[in-house]
Design an enzyme around this catalytic site. Structure first.
Site, PDB file in Angstrom:
ATOM      1  N   HIS A 386    -112.276 -26.480 -18.470  1.00  0.00           N
ATOM      2  CA  HIS A 386    -111.941 -26.811 -17.082  1.00  0.00           C
ATOM      3  C   HIS A 386    -111.500 -28.250 -16.946  1.00  0.00           C
ATOM      4  CE1 HIS A 386    -114.573 -23.605 -15.051  1.00  0.00           C
ATOM      5  NE2 HIS A 386    -113.344 -23.214 -15.221  1.00  0.00           N
ATOM      6  N   CYS A 698     -91.983 -18.982   2.505  1.00  0.00           N
ATOM      7  CA  CYS A 698     -93.197 -19.605   1.973  1.00  0.00           C
ATOM      8  C   CYS A 698     -93.724 -18.947   0.700  1.00  0.00           C
ATOM      9  CB  CYS A 698     -94.292 -19.627   3.035  1.00  0.00           C
ATOM     10  SG  CYS A 698     -94.734 -17.991   3.603  1.00  0.00           S
TER      11      CYS A 698
END
Ligand code: PEP
Ligand code: MG
Length: 744
Positions: A386, A698
């Site tokens: 991560h 979008c």
């Protein structure tokens, strides 16, 4: 399903009661339920693969049964090829033999093997595979267990023998799959720092500065016995709360930084969350607390350390990489159990320091970002952790694997790194310092150029102004949007604000979440009504079990089905709309009646607020999200009853092409430029033009430099996309000429 049920049973399962339960079924059902002694993990994986390709229940059961063969073969150390079944000789058809080298970093590991099976299942052929390099096989290519038995590593040659009436198409598909490395990129694959003196590139960019050694505060794990039942219960609760907190931190992180990460990196993030939720780990830790009366931190440390040691000692880098992931989970939960109130401090860090840490955890990466560190050196650490992902997303140069340099790094006056090559310089000589400083200047001025120009409008070479906004799902992203030059937030995905809620958020809770987001910048924001369902379930608004959630009670359908909650949602939105820059967008519309229903609820919400003398904006602008084929076909009708339209090409593409978004096998259909999608999008542009209302696109296609000219030619003049892609889109628009595009 009606096709049947395969029950996998582990050692502790009660066979007799399972058989008795089966006896309660009617004869028709009974025939279709098989109890199997196949191993749980390998068996389930092999069975799932067979089931996915539509094999019969018997074939699925056989695959589950055979799934231990690779391990058994490995453990008895049979000589290569000795146990291989004889090459299947088909009596009919033609044969084609292909010999190809496998280039995937981890060889033919589980993911590519599963892809291979999926691909060949499309052709009416039989395929056998051999590992030519280590002389293993041949084995049938439709079994995951058999394929992994071949232990095909990177660089090994695999021989495919394809038999059938027309083996050519299957051969072509196989070659394409292997040439594409099964769709796996070759950067940042499961690499971990080895013990040798070899450092790894983690996140590109150069950095130079003073070394700052970061030591976690919880190096010693306290261990003690629990004396009573209440103590055990309290410790269990502490452990569960720590896990919940860790999972919710992960969710927050994905929400905050999601737009800065690639889909592949997001996938890693999601996969790593599974370690925290792993039921086997939880069971073992809880057993440690209950049976051995260990405190939670010690029980957790014991279970996870064993796993980490096993993974670190594995032979392949693939499994070694899993150790880095497990360690991350280990530290994350331990920090909550051992030093919950004591944040690790970066306060005495000098400016532009190089952070030296054992491993870059996500929390550390976040804090490093906010404290302006120049770069990171990890002693160990992997490239897919991560922390590594976040470092790349946030643009922090980083390297890993500096274990052997530990003491010299800590004693150094200055260190420099190149995150693209993994190189580290300790007390670099003046020439190196000059070289790095020069590269650093270039790096900074490139960043600055993009940021500075991003604040200017995007006008094409023939003078057409294109509005560029950002999509966001959190306060942080709205703030980022402002910085990266977005002129507005064209899509605020409100569902991300309420991910941590197990029960319906109250009106006040909704209002405060919205306010926090809106107050993070002064941009006008189009807030989409909660779009729950499909791939975004939320526990507090449950549409119930659905076979096909994307075609189910999703978006506005769900809100209209839960009117009580919906009105509170609208009241909260009206309350925050008094800030004066909020519009409402309706997701998943299919017909005009839904707009009327929303307007009715909205006006009820308005009158309730009037009665309660609560100030709010009225009327408020309402827009229609055009993301279903029905809405696109009816856009002329819808346009007459709303203030603006928003073209959601992500969903529109999946629905027009009948191809689930995110389905890896259907990636070729995730193409918003497909003629069918363009055809319906054209109707939407025409409707907005005819009724003179705003239209913004979008979907993800807005950040595709090949697609943008097409959308401009089609008449789109406003886009909303990830904040980190705003600057690049502006730069692209400034190079384009609309009249030339129209000629094309
Ligand atoms: C879309 O569907 O195009 C869209 C932008 O919304 P989401 O990706 O949130 O479904
Ligand atoms: Mg959508």
């Amino acid at each position: 399903s009606d096709d049947g049920v395969l029950v996998l049973m582990d050692m502790g399962s009660a066979v007799l009661s399972a058989e008795t339960a089966k006896d309660f079924l009617n004869p028709e059902q009974k025939k279709k339920v098989l109890l199997a002694s196949a191993p749980l993990v390998e068996g389930a994986i092999s069975a799932a693969v067979q089931s996915k390709i539509g094999a019969s229940l018997q074939m699925i059961a056989k695959a589950a049964h055979d799934s231990l063969l690779p391990k058994q073969e490995h453990l008895v150390e049979t000589s290569p090829g000795e146990t291989a079944p004889p090459l299947h000789q088909s009596n009919s058809g033609h044969q084609k033999v292909l010999e190809l080298q496998i280039q995937n970093m981890d060889g033919l590991h589980l993911r590519p093997a599963a892809k291979l099976i999926g691909e060949i299942s499309k052709y009416p052929c039989e395929v056998f595979v051999e590992n030519v390099t280590s002389q293993r096989g041949p084995v049938p290519a439709n079994s995951l267990g058999e394929l992994t038995r071949l232990q095909i590593a990177k660089g090994d040659f695999a021989r495919f023998t394809i038999t059938g009436n027309d083996p050519e198409p299957a051969a072509l598909a196989l070659r394409a799959l292997i040439d594409s490395r099964f769709g796996e990129g070759d950067t940042y694959q499961n690499t971990v720092a080895s013990n040798e003196n070899l450092t790894l590139p983690v996140s590109p960019g150069v950095a130079i500065g003073f070394p700052f050694l970061f030591t976690p505060v919880y190096t010693n794990v306290p261990e003690y016995r629990l004396n009573s039942e209440p103590e055990i219960q309290a410790e269990l609760e502490r452990f569960r709360a720590a896990i919940r907190k860790a999972v919710s931190e992960q969710n927050e992180r994905v929400k905050s930084f999601g737009s800065a990460l690639s889909n592949q990196d997001l996938g890693v993030f999601e996969a790593q969350k599974l370690i925290l939720k792993d039921p086997m780990i939880t069971r073992e830790v809880e057993a440690g607390i209950i049976q051995k009366r260990l405190n939670a931190a010690a029980a957790w440390a014991k279970t996870l350390s064993e796993q980490i040691a096993e993974q670190e000692n594995a032979k392949t880098s693939y499994f070694q990489a899993r150790a880095a992931d497990t360690k991350e989970a280990y530290h994350q939960v331990l920090a909550k159990l051992v030093a919950p109130d004591q944040p690790q401090s970066l306060s005495n860090m000098p400016d532009s320091a190089i952070l030296i840490c054992e491993e870059l955890t996500p929390a550390l990466a976040e804090r490093a970002f906010h404290s302006g560190i120049a770069g990171v050196i990890q002693m160990t650490g992997g490239t897919t952790s991560h922390g590594a992902i976040l470092a790349r997303g946030l643009g922090i140069p980083a390297v890993a694997g500096a274990k052997n340099l530990g003491s010299s790094l800590c004693a150094a006056g200055k260190v420099a790194i190149d995150g693209s090559t993994g190189q580290i310089w300790i007390n670099p000589n003046p020439e190196t310092v000059a070289d790095i400083s020069c590269r650093l200047e270039k790096q900074k001025s490139e960043k600055l150029r993009i940021v500075l120009t991003a604040l200017h409008p995007a006008i094409t070479t023939d003078g057409v102004a294109i509005a560029i906004g950002a999509n966001a799902g959190s306060a942080l992203e709205i703030r980022e949007a402002r910085k990266t030059g977005a002129e507005f937030v064209g899509l605020f995905r409100s569902e991300f604000l309420f991910q941590g809620f197990a029960s319906e958020p109250t009106e006040a809770e909704q209002e405060s979440r919205f306010l926090e987001a809106l107050n993070s910048s002064d941009l006008p924001v189009t807030i989409r009504l909660l779009d729950i369902g499909g791939d975004k379930p939320l526990p507090f608004l449950d549409p119930g079990a659905e076979a096909n959630p994307f075609l189910g009670t999703r978006g506005i359908r769900l809100l209209l089905a839960k009117r009580g909650f919906f009105r509170s949602h609208l009241r909260a939105l009206l309350r925050v709309s008094k800030l004066g820059r909020v519009r409402i967008l309706i997701p998943m519309l299919t017909e005009l009646a839904e707009i009327f229903a929303v307007k009715e609820c909205l006006s009820e919400a308005h009158y309730q607020l009037v009665d309660a003398q609560i100030s709010h904006q009225w009327p408020i602008e309402v827009g229609a999200m055009i993301e279903t084929p029905a809405a696109a076909l009816l856009s002329e009708q819808l346009a007459q009853h709303v203030d603006f339209l928003s073209l959601g090409t992500n969903d529109l593409t999946q629905y027009v092409l009948s191809a689930e978004r995110g389905n890896a096998a259907l990636t070729r259909f995730s193409d918003a430029l497909h003629p069918a999608v363009l055809e319906v999008a054209r109707l939407v542009v025409k409707a907005a033009e005819r009724y003179q209302i705003g239209l913004s696109l979008c979907g993800e296609t807005a950040s595709d430099p090949i697609a943008v000219p097409v959308w401009l030619a089609l008449g789109i003049r406003s886009f909303s996309l990830s904040p980190d892609a705003v600057a690049e889109l502006k730069e692209l628009v400034r190079k384009l000429n609309i009249s030339d595009l129209n000629k094309g």
